[in-house]
Design an enzyme around this catalytic site. Structure first.
Site, short mmCIF file in Angstrom:
data_model
loop_
_atom_site.label_atom_id
_atom_site.label_comp_id
_atom_site.label_asym_id
_atom_site.label_seq_id
_atom_site.Cartn_x
_atom_site.Cartn_y
_atom_site.Cartn_z
N LYS A 5 0.80 -1.20 -0.05
CA LYS A 5 -0.07 -0.03 0.04
C LYS A 5 0.90 1.18 -0.06
O LYS A 5 1.26 1.92 1.22
CB LYS A 5 -0.90 -0.03 1.32
CG LYS A 5 -2.10 0.89 1.24
CD LYS A 5 -3.02 0.82 -0.09
CE LYS A 5 -4.26 1.50 -0.17
NZ LYS A 5 -5.16 1.11 -1.46
N SER A 58 -8.41 -0.11 -5.34
CA SER A 58 -8.49 0.29 -3.85
C SER A 58 -10.19 0.34 -3.77
O SER A 58 -10.89 -0.47 -3.74
CB SER A 58 -7.95 1.41 -3.41
OG SER A 58 -7.62 1.51 -2.00
#
Length: 595
Positions: free
Chosen positions: A195, A394
């Site tokens: 991430k 996402s």
């Protein structure tokens, strides 16, 4: 003195009356311009015409509802921007339009993502099945435009032009050095090794994990790019790679030598060839119609008689832009707006199936969950198919994962299953740089949690980490349920890692590769309907609605774009970073730009 006050009062009244009169005159003028600019008068296409396509503007999912696009009014873009929906519809109509003999792809910059370019490219390939010609010409070939143009029957470049063919690159703007100088610490709470959205705030270069994933998905996109060009130009993919890697294509002559183009010509020579292909005399003007004009005729007609009479509907819900709570617009996804659209089509008996078109890097994890819930409810009532655009990552993947089926382009950017939160600590900025201090009282130990004037305590950081962990658990659980996988498996391919559509197909994040047309057909098939009309949601706001709500954001964006040009993307990246410092996020903060 009495006379003085009389004159002052008369002047004030005069100014007020004049202002009222001017306002009404302005309103009447504005209304007249809207009527004139917004009229969709059908354009007559001459026989033996060429459809002139020149794409020099950002391509949105849908054509903006802006009647002043061709006028340049109140600081709003004067250039007509055409959405992907109308571009595809026009090419489809031109295929069977007896007045259109071919398409002229004029110099374009392809200010769009790879998946959008892929949709248009596939539409051109389908157009060629009609045996009509496609001619491409440019003084400057960017890699994006060349990928599109490579499907043409003939590809020409100006003899003194520029041909870019050097490979793909992805660049991230890192802000840690600037934050350090300002005395601002970005306190990061996240889940996911890959991430990397927070890296610009805490690093000065890419982490090893991020470099690994970017190399992976960029390599996948480049391989698909070379494969497509190789197939269209009948050149071995490895040869194309070597041409780019060794820098062999430096001049137009090099592009001709290695068969990337078919000739070096000036514009007048191109026009002469187009006249010959359409049967026009050299001394006469070329019969042509611009895409922006052709849209007016193609958007009001249909080539399928079954569609005209059908009472069945397939609804396309466009979810484009960053995800946030509240209402959205053409360039952002508001959880309330998309939720309303999903509820509306769910309750409409005429709507038999739904296509959710997702083109989003994500955003608020809470807003994403709100939309996910509506997708789940819709799935229980009628088929819902997701069509992915340039990016559905996402939060963009979160809102997609509950659908019956997910269709992506091979070069769609997706995945990035992860959650993070950012809280700035501005103590040094306030205390050391500005000389500002704070003091106060509170009724509870955590009453001032989130105060940016001080760092987080270990207990506070643990609380926020627990919240982010829970968000990630919810995210992976939703994906696991939607995709029919175990949560452990989703976690293994999650961790915030980004994938291309081709890679996502192999690991089970998408069901098949295809475009929005494939998604519509899949939805109709699942609903067991053959005849249907396509309807679009959310309804686009009229210009008067936008005008009533204020145009400051659009005007601001227009001038910033005009000033920064290609560097506007860096401005967007910095804006994206500042938006992260609000609520837990499920998003990417950068994009892959192929020039």
């Amino acid at each position: 003195m009495k006379q003085f006050f009389k004159f002052v009062l008369a002047s004030v009244v005069g100014v007020i009356i004049s202002s009222i009169i001017l306002f009404f005159l302005f309103f009447i003028l504005l209304s007249g311009l809207i009527v004139a600019a917004g009229s969709d008068k059908a354009v007559d296409v001459d026989a033996n015409s060429v459809l002139h396509i020149k794409l020099t503007y950002p391509i949105a999912e849908r054509t903006p509802n802006n009647p002043f696009a061709n006028l340049g009014f109140l600081g709003i873009d004067g250039e007509k921007t055409i959405g992907l929906n109308d571009i595809l519809a026009s090419i489809k109509k031109a295929k069977t339009d007896s007045n259109i003999k071919g398409i002229f792809l004029d110099e374009s910059y392809m200010m769009s993502g790879q998946a959008t370019t892929e949709e248009i490219r596939n539409a051109l390939i389908d157009f060629k099945k009609s045996k009509k010609f496609v001619i491409a010409y440019s003084e400057i070939y960017t890699q994006g435009f060349y990928y599109l143009a490579s499907v043409a029957d003939k590809v020409y470049i100006n003899p003194k032009g520029i041909f870019e063919f050097r490979g793909f690159s992805s660049e991230i703007t890192f802000l840690k050095g600037a934050l350090d100088k300002l005395g601002i610490e970005a306190q990061i709470i996240k889940v996911g090794t890959f991430k990397s959205a927070v890296e610009p705030l805490v690093l000065t270069k890419m982490s090893d994990a991020n470099r690994l994933q970017v190399n992976s998905y960029l390599g996948s996109m480049y391989d698909y790019f070379l494969t497509g060009i190789g197939k269209s130009r009948n050149i071995n993919k490895d040869s194309l790679f070597n041409y780019a890697n060794s820098g062999r294509i430096q001049q137009p002559e090099d592009a001709l030598k290695y068969k990337l183009v078919d000739g070096l010509k000036y514009k007048d020579e191109i026009l002469s060839e187009l006249k010959q292909r359409t049967g026009a005399k050299e001394k006469n003007d070329l019969a042509s119609v611009d895409l922006s004009d052709y849209v007016k005729s193609s958007s009001k007609t249909t080539t399928d008689p079954k569609e005209v009479s059908s009472t069945n509907r397939v609804a396309i819900i466009y979810a484009s832009g960053e995800i946030a709570g509240g209402d959205g617009d053409d360039n952002s996804i508001g959880s309330e707006t998309i939720s309303k659209a999903l509820r509306k089509v769910r309750l409409d008996d005429k709507v038999k199936a739904v296509v959710l078109r997702v083109n989003s890097p994500g955003g608020s994890s809470l807003a994403s969950d709100v939309i996910w819930r509506e997708v789940m409810l819709t799935k229980k009532v009628k088929p819902i198919i997701v069509s992915m655009g340039d990016v559905a990552a996402s939060g963009g993947y979160y809102i997609a994962c509950a659908a019956d089926s997910i269709i992506a382009e091979p070069n769609t950017i997706t995945g990035s299953i992860g959650i993070f939160a950012v809280l700035p600590n501005m103590q040094k900025l306030f205390n050391d740089k500005l000389g500002i201090t704070f003091d106060g009282v509170k009724t509870g130990k955590f009453a001032d949690l989130g105060d940016v004037s001080r760092p987080l305590s270990p207990e506070e950081r643990a609380m926020l980490q627990n919240s982010v962990n829970r968000g990630y658990d919810d995210f992976t659980k939703a994906v696991a349920n939607g995709r029919g996988k175990t949560q452990e498996y989703i976690n293994s391919i999650g961790q915030g890692r980004v994938w291309t559509g081709s890679q996502a197909l192999k690991i089970g994040l998408v069901d098949r590769l295809g475009n929005i047309k494939d998604a519509v057909q899949s939805a109709a098939k699942k609903a067991n309907i053959k005849d249907y009309k396509i309807v679009s949601y959310p309804e686009q706001k009229s210009f008067l609605d936008k005008f009533g709500q204020g145009l400051s954001a659009e005007v601001k964006a227009h001038f910033v774009k005009a000033e920064l040009g290609d560097n506007y993307r860096y401005y967007q990246q910095i804006q994206g970073v500042t938006k992260m410092m609000r609520t837990p996020q499920a998003r990417m903060t950068y994009e892959v730009v192929i020039k």
